[in-house]
Design a protein around this motif. Structure first.
Motif, PDB file in Angstrom:
ATOM      1  N   ILE A   1       7.415  -6.528  26.443  1.00  0.00           N
ATOM      2  CA  ILE A   1       8.351  -5.710  27.220  1.00  0.00           C
ATOM      3  C   ILE A   1       8.810  -4.529  26.375  1.00  0.00           C
ATOM      4  CG2 ILE A   1       9.207  -7.592  28.689  1.00  0.00           C
ATOM      5  CD1 ILE A   1      11.621  -7.818  26.824  1.00  0.00           C
ATOM      6  N   ASP A   2       9.221  -3.480  27.048  1.00  0.00           N
ATOM      7  CA  ASP A   2       9.844  -2.336  26.402  1.00  0.00           C
ATOM      8  C   ASP A   2      11.237  -2.145  26.988  1.00  0.00           C
ATOM      9  OD1 ASP A   2       7.884  -1.518  24.616  1.00  0.00           O
ATOM     10  OD2 ASP A   2       6.809  -0.360  26.140  1.00  0.00           O
ATOM     11  N   VAL A   3      12.160  -1.686  26.185  1.00  0.00           N
ATOM     12  CA  VAL A   3      13.522  -1.429  26.648  1.00  0.00           C
ATOM     13  C   VAL A   3      13.811   0.056  26.492  1.00  0.00           C
ATOM     14  CG1 VAL A   3      15.969  -1.862  26.238  1.00  0.00           C
ATOM     15  CG2 VAL A   3      14.342  -3.749  26.130  1.00  0.00           C
ATOM     16  N   GLN A   4      14.317   0.657  27.557  1.00  0.00           N
ATOM     17  CA  GLN A   4      14.598   2.087  27.552  1.00  0.00           C
ATOM     18  C   GLN A   4      16.015   2.341  28.052  1.00  0.00           C
ATOM     19  OE1 GLN A   4      11.599   3.417  30.277  1.00  0.00           O
ATOM     20  NE2 GLN A   4       9.893   3.016  28.885  1.00  0.00           N
ATOM     21  N   GLU A   5      16.707   3.227  27.377  1.00  0.00           N
ATOM     22  CA  GLU A   5      18.039   3.620  27.835  1.00  0.00           C
ATOM     23  C   GLU A   5      17.924   4.358  29.171  1.00  0.00           C
ATOM     24  OE1 GLU A   5      21.702   6.670  26.755  1.00  0.00           O
ATOM     25  OE2 GLU A   5      19.959   6.530  25.412  1.00  0.00           O
TER      26      GLU A   5
ATOM     27  N   SER B   1      24.010  -8.219  25.746  1.00  0.00           N
ATOM     28  CA  SER B   1      22.774  -8.018  24.982  1.00  0.00           C
ATOM     29  C   SER B   1      22.941  -6.884  23.980  1.00  0.00           C
ATOM     30  CB  SER B   1      21.606  -7.689  25.914  1.00  0.00           C
ATOM     31  OG  SER B   1      21.709  -6.368  26.405  1.00  0.00           O
ATOM     32  N   GLN B   2      22.137  -6.957  22.916  1.00  0.00           N
ATOM     33  CA  GLN B   2      22.118  -5.881  21.928  1.00  0.00           C
ATOM     34  C   GLN B   2      21.641  -4.583  22.554  1.00  0.00           C
ATOM     35  OE1 GLN B   2      20.414  -7.197  17.929  1.00  0.00           O
ATOM     36  NE2 GLN B   2      19.731  -8.862  19.245  1.00  0.00           N
ATOM     37  N   ASN B   3      20.724  -4.702  23.515  1.00  0.00           N
ATOM     38  CA  ASN B   3      20.185  -3.498  24.160  1.00  0.00           C
ATOM     39  C   ASN B   3      21.284  -2.719  24.885  1.00  0.00           C
ATOM     40  OD1 ASN B   3      17.468  -3.991  23.385  1.00  0.00           O
ATOM     41  ND2 ASN B   3      17.272  -5.466  25.035  1.00  0.00           N
ATOM     42  N   ALA B   4      22.190  -3.445  25.516  1.00  0.00           N
ATOM     43  CA  ALA B   4      23.298  -2.785  26.212  1.00  0.00           C
ATOM     44  C   ALA B   4      24.208  -2.077  25.205  1.00  0.00           C
ATOM     45  CB  ALA B   4      24.095  -3.799  27.025  1.00  0.00           C
ATOM     46  N   VAL B   5      24.440  -2.734  24.082  1.00  0.00           N
ATOM     47  CA  VAL B   5      25.282  -2.126  23.043  1.00  0.00           C
ATOM     48  C   VAL B   5      24.632  -0.851  22.513  1.00  0.00           C
ATOM     49  CG1 VAL B   5      26.319  -2.438  20.767  1.00  0.00           C
ATOM     50  CG2 VAL B   5      26.214  -4.372  22.363  1.00  0.00           C
ATOM     51  N   GLU B   6      23.353  -0.943  22.173  1.00  0.00           N
ATOM     52  CA  GLU B   6      22.652   0.207  21.604  1.00  0.00           C
ATOM     53  C   GLU B   6      22.608   1.376  22.588  1.00  0.00           C
ATOM     54  OE1 GLU B   6      18.878  -1.336  20.446  1.00  0.00           O
ATOM     55  OE2 GLU B   6      19.719  -2.590  18.846  1.00  0.00           O
ATOM     56  N   SER B   7      22.375   1.078  23.861  1.00  0.00           N
ATOM     57  CA  SER B   7      22.305   2.146  24.868  1.00  0.00           C
ATOM     58  C   SER B   7      23.671   2.788  25.080  1.00  0.00           C
ATOM     59  CB  SER B   7      21.775   1.581  26.192  1.00  0.00           C
ATOM     60  OG  SER B   7      20.451   1.125  26.044  1.00  0.00           O
ATOM     61  N   PHE B   8      24.716   1.965  25.105  1.00  0.00           N
ATOM     62  CA  PHE B   8      26.072   2.473  25.278  1.00  0.00           C
ATOM     63  C   PHE B   8      26.474   3.366  24.106  1.00  0.00           C
ATOM     64  CE2 PHE B   8      30.761   2.026  25.106  1.00  0.00           C
ATOM     65  CZ  PHE B   8      31.070   2.453  26.392  1.00  0.00           C
ATOM     66  N   VAL B   9      26.150   2.924  22.898  1.00  0.00           N
ATOM     67  CA  VAL B   9      26.498   3.698  21.698  1.00  0.00           C
ATOM     68  C   VAL B   9      25.723   5.017  21.663  1.00  0.00           C
ATOM     69  CG1 VAL B   9      26.378   3.723  19.178  1.00  0.00           C
ATOM     70  CG2 VAL B   9      27.207   1.687  20.363  1.00  0.00           C
ATOM     71  N   LYS B  10      24.480   5.005  22.110  1.00  0.00           N
ATOM     72  CA  LYS B  10      23.705   6.251  22.187  1.00  0.00           C
ATOM     73  C   LYS B  10      24.396   7.260  23.100  1.00  0.00           C
ATOM     74  CE  LYS B  10      19.079   4.424  21.223  1.00  0.00           C
ATOM     75  NZ  LYS B  10      17.741   4.129  21.816  1.00  0.00           N
TER      76      LYS B  10
END
Length: 248
Positions: free
Chosen positions: A40-44, A67-76
């Motif tokens: 899988i790939d995760v994209q903001e 999820s970490q993905n939500a944190v990383e996307s939010f911080v971006k």
């Protein structure tokens, strides 16, 4: 001797997007090896009104991350809008130690975590702390409706998970060479890709199956797979620790 170590001759395959450094040393120290083939790939998710939504998110009493993905996307989004974590007075709820660590590394303070890292437990325990405070759930496009339905909270989809087939051939070629392959699935999405592209050539019985989370386990069972390992703690490290003590 190396052959006496608990993971000797075993190869652990990681199929998600998680970084494997957190488990690689532990696996190698116990005689095994780790290979990563993301399915899988995760994209903001980026939208024109992101800055407006960021401003509005400050009005909530609680922000919920699972999820970490939500944190990383939010911080971006914060960085892109040149906003600072310190301007958020909201309380923070997290599901999972990795999610909590990502939040803390970004400057947030986590106020609540459930006793078991699942949405089902979260929606039971969270209201005891949050009461009727307004909540915003920062989610991925494939997140279940459990939190929204139970808490009547608002949602913001900040990232999306998409299938990735670019590693399929390499994964198949690698599996056939291994004596005792153990495949870790951390999401239903990775299960679907594996079932569609790998299982026709390698039956589920060819591998030892490790699952992170009951939702992933349910997806595996829906394809006729038998889950060999599912630790109570929903982390990659917990899977490896389970394997080390012979939990097959």
């Amino acid at each position: 001797m190396l052959n006496d170590l608990p993971l000797a001759r075993k190869t652990i395959y990681v199929t998600g997007t998680q970084k494997v450094q957190t488990i690689e040393e532990l696996v190698q120290a116990n005689g095994g090896k780790v290979k990563s083939f993301p399915l899988i790939d995760v994209q903001e998710c980026i939208a024109a009104d992101d800055a407006e939504k960021l401003a509005h998110s400050k009005s909530y009493e609680w922000l919920i991350f699972t999820s970490q993905n939500a944190v990383e996307s939010f911080v971006k989004k914060l960085h892109r809008a040149k906003q600072n974590v310190d301007t958020f007075l909201c309380k923070i709820a997290a599901v999972g130690t990795k999610t909590a660590k990502a939040l803390e590394n970004s400057g947030f303070t986590v106020e609540f975590m459930p006793s078991i890292f699942s949405a089902d437990v979260f929606v039971k325990e969270f209201p005891l702390v949050a009461g009727k405070g307004r909540c915003l759930f920062l989610r991925g496009n494939l997140a279940k409706t459990t939190i929204r339905d139970a808490l009547a909270c608002d949602e913001w989809t900040v990232y999306e998970t998409v299938e990735s087939t670019k590693h399929i051939q390499a994964l198949a070629e690698s599996l056939i060479q291994e004596e005792e392959p153990i495949v870790i699935f951390a999401s239903p999405s990775a299960v679907k890709v594996y079932a569609q592209y790998i299982v026709p050539d390698f039956d589920w019985s060819y591998i030892t199956i490790a699952s992170i989370g009951h939702i992933t386990t349910a997806e595996l069972k829906s394809y006729g797979a038998t889950v060999d390992v599912q630790p109570d703690t929903y982390t990659m490290k917990a899977v490896v620790e389970h394997l080390i003590i012979g939990g097959l």
